[in-house]
Design a protein around this motif. Structure first.
Motif, PDB file in Angstrom:
ATOM      1  N   ARG A   1      48.770  45.723  39.805  1.00  0.00           N
ATOM      2  CA  ARG A   1      49.439  44.681  40.594  1.00  0.00           C
ATOM      3  C   ARG A   1      49.031  43.282  40.141  1.00  0.00           C
ATOM      4  NH1 ARG A   1      51.705  46.177  45.623  1.00  0.00           N
ATOM      5  NH2 ARG A   1      51.696  48.442  45.944  1.00  0.00           N
ATOM      6  N   GLU A   2      47.900  43.164  39.438  1.00  0.00           N
ATOM      7  CA  GLU A   2      47.432  41.845  39.004  1.00  0.00           C
ATOM      8  C   GLU A   2      47.194  41.757  37.501  1.00  0.00           C
ATOM      9  OE1 GLU A   2      47.315  39.298  40.880  1.00  0.00           O
ATOM     10  OE2 GLU A   2      47.394  40.151  42.899  1.00  0.00           O
ATOM     11  N   PHE A   3      47.003  42.889  36.849  1.00  0.00           N
ATOM     12  CA  PHE A   3      46.666  42.911  35.428  1.00  0.00           C
ATOM     13  C   PHE A   3      47.736  43.660  34.631  1.00  0.00           C
ATOM     14  CE2 PHE A   3      42.719  42.459  37.741  1.00  0.00           C
ATOM     15  CZ  PHE A   3      41.935  41.606  36.972  1.00  0.00           C
ATOM     16  N   SER A   4      47.753  43.405  33.343  1.00  0.00           N
ATOM     17  CA  SER A   4      48.644  44.131  32.443  1.00  0.00           C
ATOM     18  C   SER A   4      47.880  44.470  31.173  1.00  0.00           C
ATOM     19  CB  SER A   4      49.874  43.275  32.106  1.00  0.00           C
ATOM     20  OG  SER A   4      50.708  43.937  31.174  1.00  0.00           O
ATOM     21  N   TRP A   5      48.062  45.668  30.661  1.00  0.00           N
ATOM     22  CA  TRP A   5      47.314  46.084  29.480  1.00  0.00           C
ATOM     23  C   TRP A   5      48.148  47.053  28.640  1.00  0.00           C
ATOM     24  CZ3 TRP A   5      46.206  47.353  34.524  1.00  0.00           C
ATOM     25  CH2 TRP A   5      46.397  48.687  34.891  1.00  0.00           C
TER      26      TRP A   5
END
Length: 466
Positions: free
Chosen positions: A289-293
């Motif tokens: 919900r807050e990070f992307s990887w």
């Protein structure tokens, strides 16, 4: 819209609300061993580096009980005497400190309410006052509650009266608590602020720890006392003990690992978004919900947690930095974490003095002298040799640094171990890199025997280590 600087919450647990702390709390194994609640025995001295969650744990314990809880910390120091020059045996210190702590507990709760229990605690206080009056100049009657003077209580001639006072006081306080069906607790955080000068007097810390153990021994499940100590201060005591073996079994260490740090951020995301966190916490879904990887979640989170020296405070600080200007309103990526490392690393090096300066003054200058543009990896023996060549054998630095430092100079092996204890270096183990936050205790010889010793990733950018 860019995120706030404290988007993932406050890094310092002392400023968070009790409700927020409860929602964001990550269970540590230590909690089930602390003498608390209905337990009549358990761990009573909690040791951890600054930022490892001592204050958060203390406040969490307090929130889990309706006991009478008395806090001693930086905001409620109470003790005004500088204890740096007190050289009495820890047994005598133990009785004096235990008496003062329990008397303050009785005074605080006898004045804060009107009840049968308050009346009984007031009577316990008055009886102890009448006994201790036999010691000349032991009581300052100008202060509310008839404050005891520590110096007078520590006199050799006061020993028998002090023991009688303590025995009667404990018996009366326990009787009052039992009659009311209540539990009492004394929590001591920021011990170096509570007892001014204790950083220069490890023997007095030993006396405080023994006082806590004595209170718990008599209090069983009815009266608890827990002491929280910074690792550096504990270490200075551990290296110069007198009666350490008497309390060894009640000391435990607050540690963190990768999984706990990842769970911490997941809970902060859930709290931020007003979500109820289920017992089967979907950590990866919350991070998304807050990070992307790209690639595996574990690989990405390990890239983040590798920069945490002391545990939760570092993890929150790093994520907050990345969530600010680097990411703005975008999902936080590895690129944003990397962009935050310069400011984060500088802060970590400079904050070494805030974390460990009481025990190792100007430790950050020592670290900069030793590791600036050094190799990232070396053996334990090479670490000791590097320290020797850049400090002990550097005439300019050595002459400047030795003038006002109680910890320097020392043997190169001892100085190498200090670098491990403050988190600047770690060693390769069969399960990966190991640092003090996971394994607090390591001997000089064990460190020197390590084949692979590395400078912690958090310090490398500021020290220009590739």
């Amino acid at each position: 819209m860019a995120r706030l600087d404290n988007y993932f919450g406050e890094a310092d647990a002392s400023v968070d609300s009790a409700e927020t702390l409860t929602a964001q709390h990550v269970f540590r194994d230590l909690e089930q061993h602390v003498k608390w609640g209905s337990r009549s025995s358990g761990k009573q001295v909690v040791v951890g580096v600054k930022g490892s969650g001592k204050t958060e744990l203390r406040r969490h314990l307090e929130s889990q009980t309706d006991s009478y809880v008395l806090n001693f910390d930086a905001d409620h120091a109470y003790f005004s005497q500088d204890v740096s020059t007190i050289g009495e045996p820890s047994g005598r210190t133990k009785n004096a400190v235990a008496t003062i702590l329990i008397r303050e507990f009785a005074r605080r709760f006898s004045e804060s309410q009107k009840s049968k229990t308050a009346t009984a605690l007031k009577k316990a206080l008055d009886v102890s006052t009448s006994i201790v009056k036999q010691v000349p100049n032991a009581i300052d009657l100008t202060v509310p509650g008839a404050t005891l003077k520590l110096g007078a209580l520590l006199q050799r001639d006061a020993a028998s009266v002090l023991q009688s006072t303590l025995d009667r006081l404990i018996a009366d306080v326990l009787s009052a608590l039992r009659d009311a069906g209540k539990v009492g607790a004394i929590l001591i955080d920021d011990v170096e602020d509570v007892f001014s000068g204790i950083s220069d007097n490890p023997l007095f810390l030993e006396g405080v720890a023994r006082a806590v153990a004595d209170i718990n021994n008599h209090g069983e499940e009815r009266l608890h006392a827990v002491l929280f100590v910074k690792h550096g201060l504990w270490r200075s005591w551990f290296e110069r003990p007198k009666e350490y073996d008497r309390v060894r079994s009640v000391i435990d260490f607050l540690t963190w690992d990768h999984d706990a740090l990842v769970e911490l951020i997941a809970k902060r995301i859930a709290h931020r978004r007003g979500m109820e966190v289920a017992q089967s916490l979907e950590v990866e879904a919350l991070w998304a919900r807050e990070f992307s990887w790209a690639g595996k979640f574990d690989t990405f989170t390990r890239y983040c947690t590798q920069y945490c020296v002391s545990g939760p405070r570092d993890m929150v600080t790093l994520c907050n930095l990345a969530a600010g200007k680097p990411a703005g309103d975008e999902p936080i990526t590895r690129k944003h974490i990397k962009a935050s490392l310069g400011a984060y690393s500088e802060e970590k090096v400079l904050s070494l003095n805030a974390d460990f300066g009481d025990t190792y003054p100007d430790i950050h200058k020592f670290v900069e002298q030793v590791f600036q543009e050094a190799s990232v990896q070396m053996t334990g023996k090479e670490l000791a040799e590097l320290i020797e060549s850049r400090t002990l054998l550097d005439a300019r630095f050595h002459d400047e640094f030795k003038s006002n430092k109680q910890w320097y100079p020392a043997t190169r092996a001892r100085l190498a171990l200090i670098m491990y204890q403050v988190g600047v270096v770690g060693y390769k183990s069969p399960t990966g890199m190991m640092y003090a936050i996971e394994k607090p205790n390591l001997s000089n010889s064990e460190l020197l025997e390590k084949v692979v010793v590395c400078v912690h990733p958090a310090f490398r950018p500021h020290l220009n280590i590739a």
